[in-house]
Every structure is written in structure tokens, then in C-alpha cells.
Design a protein around this motif. Structure first.
Motif, PDB file in Angstrom:
ATOM      1  N   LEU A 125       0.864  -1.173   0.000  1.00 27.22           N
ATOM      2  CA  LEU A 125       0.000   0.000   0.000  1.00 27.22           C
ATOM      3  C   LEU A 125       0.900   1.221   0.000  1.00 27.22           C
ATOM      4  O   LEU A 125       1.722   1.387   0.888  1.00 27.22           O
ATOM      5  N   ASP A 126       0.772   2.067  -1.014  1.00 24.74           N
ATOM      6  CA  ASP A 126       1.497   3.328  -1.048  1.00 24.74           C
ATOM      7  C   ASP A 126       0.472   4.429  -0.856  1.00 24.74           C
ATOM      8  O   ASP A 126      -0.461   4.559  -1.633  1.00 24.74           O
ATOM      9  N   ALA A 127       0.646   5.229   0.177  1.00 25.00           N
ATOM     10  CA  ALA A 127      -0.204   6.405   0.379  1.00 25.00           C
ATOM     11  C   ALA A 127       0.671   7.603   0.087  1.00 25.00           C
ATOM     12  O   ALA A 127       1.667   7.833   0.756  1.00 25.00           O
ATOM     13  N   GLU A 128       0.348   8.344  -0.929  1.00 24.43           N
ATOM     14  CA  GLU A 128       1.217   9.405  -1.411  1.00 24.43           C
ATOM     15  C   GLU A 128       0.548  10.760  -1.259  1.00 24.43           C
ATOM     16  O   GLU A 128      -0.587  10.952  -1.681  1.00 24.43           O
ATOM     17  N   TYR A 129       1.258  11.703  -0.627  1.00 25.05           N
ATOM     18  CA  TYR A 129       0.762  13.065  -0.473  1.00 25.05           C
ATOM     19  C   TYR A 129       1.010  13.824  -1.772  1.00 25.05           C
ATOM     20  O   TYR A 129       2.117  13.822  -2.298  1.00 25.05           O
ATOM     21  N   THR A 130      -0.020  14.483  -2.295  1.00 26.73           N
ATOM     22  CA  THR A 130       0.114  15.204  -3.556  1.00 26.73           C
ATOM     23  C   THR A 130      -0.328  16.651  -3.432  1.00 26.73           C
ATOM     24  O   THR A 130      -0.603  17.308  -4.416  1.00 26.73           O
ATOM     25  N   GLY A 131      -0.417  17.157  -2.203  1.00 24.14           N
ATOM     26  CA  GLY A 131      -0.888  18.524  -1.972  1.00 24.14           C
ATOM     27  C   GLY A 131       0.158  19.569  -2.302  1.00 24.14           C
ATOM     28  O   GLY A 131       1.026  19.369  -3.144  1.00 24.14           O
ATOM     29  N   THR A 132       0.131  20.697  -1.592  1.00 24.30           N
ATOM     30  CA  THR A 132       0.989  21.827  -1.923  1.00 24.30           C
ATOM     31  C   THR A 132       2.452  21.585  -1.603  1.00 24.30           C
ATOM     32  O   THR A 132       3.315  22.233  -2.163  1.00 24.30           O
ATOM     33  N   LEU A 133       2.757  20.663  -0.683  1.00 22.92           N
ATOM     34  CA  LEU A 133       4.152  20.312  -0.442  1.00 22.92           C
ATOM     35  C   LEU A 133       4.639  19.483  -1.619  1.00 22.92           C
ATOM     36  O   LEU A 133       3.857  19.019  -2.436  1.00 22.92           O
ATOM     37  N   ASN A 134       5.925  19.260  -1.694  1.00 18.72           N
ATOM     38  CA  ASN A 134       6.446  18.405  -2.757  1.00 18.72           C
ATOM     39  C   ASN A 134       5.820  17.020  -2.665  1.00 18.72           C
ATOM     40  O   ASN A 134       5.576  16.510  -1.577  1.00 18.72           O
ATOM     41  N   ARG A 135       5.582  16.421  -3.787  1.00 20.89           N
ATOM     42  CA  ARG A 135       4.985  15.087  -3.850  1.00 20.89           C
ATOM     43  C   ARG A 135       5.926  14.087  -3.175  1.00 20.89           C
ATOM     44  O   ARG A 135       7.114  14.052  -3.445  1.00 20.89           O
ATOM     45  N   SER A 136       5.395  13.275  -2.288  1.00 20.63           N
ATOM     46  CA  SER A 136       6.220  12.274  -1.625  1.00 20.63           C
ATOM     47  C   SER A 136       5.344  11.131  -1.149  1.00 20.63           C
ATOM     48  O   SER A 136       4.160  11.299  -0.915  1.00 20.63           O
ATOM     49  N   THR A 137       5.945   9.970  -1.012  1.00 16.46           N
ATOM     50  CA  THR A 137       5.223   8.831  -0.487  1.00 16.46           C
ATOM     51  C   THR A 137       5.220   8.928   1.025  1.00 16.46           C
ATOM     52  O   THR A 137       6.267   9.050   1.660  1.00 16.46           O
ATOM     53  N   ALA A 138       4.038   8.912   1.608  1.00 25.86           N
ATOM     54  CA  ALA A 138       3.896   9.107   3.041  1.00 25.86           C
ATOM     55  C   ALA A 138       4.042   7.813   3.822  1.00 25.86           C
ATOM     56  O   ALA A 138       4.524   7.813   4.938  1.00 25.86           O
ATOM     57  N   LEU A 139       3.601   6.700   3.246  1.00 19.61           N
ATOM     58  CA  LEU A 139       3.546   5.456   4.007  1.00 19.61           C
ATOM     59  C   LEU A 139       3.582   4.271   3.057  1.00 19.61           C
ATOM     60  O   LEU A 139       2.912   4.254   2.033  1.00 19.61           O
ATOM     61  N   TYR A 140       4.359   3.267   3.425  1.00 20.67           N
ATOM     62  CA  TYR A 140       4.355   1.995   2.716  1.00 20.67           C
ATOM     63  C   TYR A 140       3.917   0.914   3.699  1.00 20.67           C
ATOM     64  O   TYR A 140       4.318   0.945   4.861  1.00 20.67           O
ATOM     65  N   VAL A 141       3.149  -0.039   3.256  1.00 20.64           N
ATOM     66  CA  VAL A 141       2.925  -1.275   3.991  1.00 20.64           C
ATOM     67  C   VAL A 141       3.273  -2.372   3.004  1.00 20.64           C
ATOM     68  O   VAL A 141       2.625  -2.520   1.974  1.00 20.64           O
ATOM     69  N   GLU A 142       4.339  -3.088   3.286  1.00 22.77           N
ATOM     70  CA  GLU A 142       4.813  -4.103   2.359  1.00 22.77           C
ATOM     71  C   GLU A 142       5.224  -5.338   3.134  1.00 22.77           C
ATOM     72  O   GLU A 142       6.004  -5.247   4.081  1.00 22.77           O
ATOM     73  N   SER A 143       4.689  -6.463   2.759  1.00 22.06           N
ATOM     74  CA  SER A 143       4.977  -7.743   3.415  1.00 22.06           C
ATOM     75  C   SER A 143       4.755  -7.650   4.925  1.00 22.06           C
ATOM     76  O   SER A 143       5.524  -8.201   5.705  1.00 22.06           O
ATOM     77  N   GLY A 144       3.725  -6.912   5.320  1.00 19.72           N
ATOM     78  CA  GLY A 144       3.397  -6.788   6.736  1.00 19.72           C
ATOM     79  C   GLY A 144       4.263  -5.815   7.510  1.00 19.72           C
ATOM     80  O   GLY A 144       4.149  -5.691   8.721  1.00 19.72           O
ATOM     81  N   LYS A 145       5.131  -5.093   6.827  1.00 21.46           N
ATOM     82  CA  LYS A 145       6.017  -4.131   7.491  1.00 21.46           C
ATOM     83  C   LYS A 145       5.585  -2.715   7.127  1.00 21.46           C
ATOM     84  O   LYS A 145       5.228  -2.445   5.988  1.00 21.46           O
ATOM     85  N   VAL A 146       5.630  -1.803   8.102  1.00 16.72           N
ATOM     86  CA  VAL A 146       5.302  -0.399   7.856  1.00 16.72           C
ATOM     87  C   VAL A 146       6.604   0.365   7.641  1.00 16.72           C
ATOM     88  O   VAL A 146       7.551   0.229   8.412  1.00 16.72           O
ATOM     89  N   LYS A 147       6.642   1.161   6.589  1.00 14.59           N
ATOM     90  CA  LYS A 147       7.822   1.968   6.288  1.00 14.59           C
ATOM     91  C   LYS A 147       7.361   3.398   6.061  1.00 14.59           C
ATOM     92  O   LYS A 147       6.500   3.649   5.227  1.00 14.59           O
ATOM     93  N   TYR A 148       7.903   4.323   6.816  1.00 11.90           N
ATOM     94  CA  TYR A 148       7.533   5.733   6.695  1.00 11.90           C
ATOM     95  C   TYR A 148       8.453   6.448   5.718  1.00 11.90           C
ATOM     96  O   TYR A 148       9.561   6.000   5.441  1.00 11.90           O
ATOM     97  N   ALA A 149       7.998   7.595   5.248  1.00 10.83           N
ATOM     98  CA  ALA A 149       8.807   8.420   4.349  1.00 10.83           C
ATOM     99  C   ALA A 149      10.080   8.837   5.087  1.00 10.83           C
ATOM    100  O   ALA A 149      10.033   9.298   6.220  1.00 10.83           O
ATOM    101  N   TYR A 150      11.224   8.695   4.430  1.00 12.45           N
ATOM    102  CA  TYR A 150      12.547   8.867   5.050  1.00 12.45           C
ATOM    103  C   TYR A 150      13.402   9.803   4.210  1.00 12.45           C
ATOM    104  O   TYR A 150      13.347   9.772   2.987  1.00 12.45           O
TER     105      TYR A 150
END
Length: 130
Positions: free
Chosen positions: A24-49
Motif C-alpha cells: 500500500l502506497d499512500a502518497e501526499y500530492t498537496g501543496t508540499l512536494n509530492r512524496s510517499t507518506a507510508l508503505y505497507v509491504e509484506s506486513g512491514k510499515v515503512k515511513y517516508a525517510y
């Protein structure tokens, strides 16, 4: 499948090779620069870094949750160093990892080299979480 709102795009994907991960990729596309906010992959949570090598760049890092801070020339982070009100939302969390090699102070909290502190944005200020 892709789902869109005014400031976010959420995409669900699966991969069959290499173990078949659900992502699951949740990506912020608002007025800030576009970036991926959150990943959930293989049961692991990964935040934007990101890595911040200069204090001046910390204020532009509001779209990231995890910030690896390496500016050994600036070992004290204060309110004015964090992203400004216009780029923040109440409840926003940042994790600042001290990668300077030295002890530092983040919003009045001492952080040893190689350690991290979590901060939260609320009512126009950033606060360390004990």
C-alpha cells in the motif's frame, strides 16, 4: 487499484515474484512536494525517510516522518528549525535520528549520538514525546 482524494493517492499493488507482497502506497500530492507518506509491504510499515545534512534543510522536510540528521555543526534544534505552520497538520509526527556523531539537543531534549527522538506538531508548535 488507485484511489484519489484532493491531496492523497492510495495505490494497492501485489507482486507475485519474490514471495508475493501486498503493498500500500499512500502518497501526499498537496501543496508540499509530492512524496510517499507510508508503505505497507509484506506486513512491514515503512515511513517516508530522508537525510538532512544541513540545519537549513530541516524546515523543508515536513513531508517526511523519519529524518536522519547529520549536521554536526548545528547540534541544537529549536522550534524555528522545524517545518513551519503552513506545512504542518496537528498530530503530525517526525522521528529525528541523531546521525551527527555527537550528543545534541532537540526541542530541549538531550539526544545521544546514534539515538532518536520523536516529536509531534500540535497547535502551532513541535513537542518532544518523552
Amino acid at each position: 487499484d488507485v484511489f484519489e482524494s484532493s491531496n492523497y493517492v492510495a495505490e494497492f499493488t501485489t507482486t507475485r515474484s519474490g514471495g508475493g507482497a501486498l503493498r500500500l502506497d499512500a502518497e501526499y500530492t498537496g501543496t508540499l512536494n509530492r512524496s510517499t507518506a507510508l508503505y505497507v509491504e509484506s506486513g512491514k510499515v515503512k515511513y517516508a525517510y530522508t537525510t538532512v545534512a544541513a540545519l537549513a534543510n530541516l524546515a523543508n522536510s515536513g513531508r517526511y516522518t523519519v529524518v536522519y540528521y547529520t549536521d554536526a555543526g548545528n547540534l541544537t534544534l529549536a522550534q524555528g528549525d522545524f517545518p513551519p505552520d503552513a506545512d504542518c497538520v496537528n498530530g503530525q509526527i517526525m522521528i529525528i535520528v541523531n546521525g551527527t556523531g555527537n550528543a545534541m539537543t532537540i526541542l530541549g531534549t538531550g539526544v545521544a549520538a546514534g539515538h532518536a527522538v520523536q516529536v509531534v506538531y500540535a497547535n502551532s508548535d513541535w513537542y518532544p514525546i518523552p
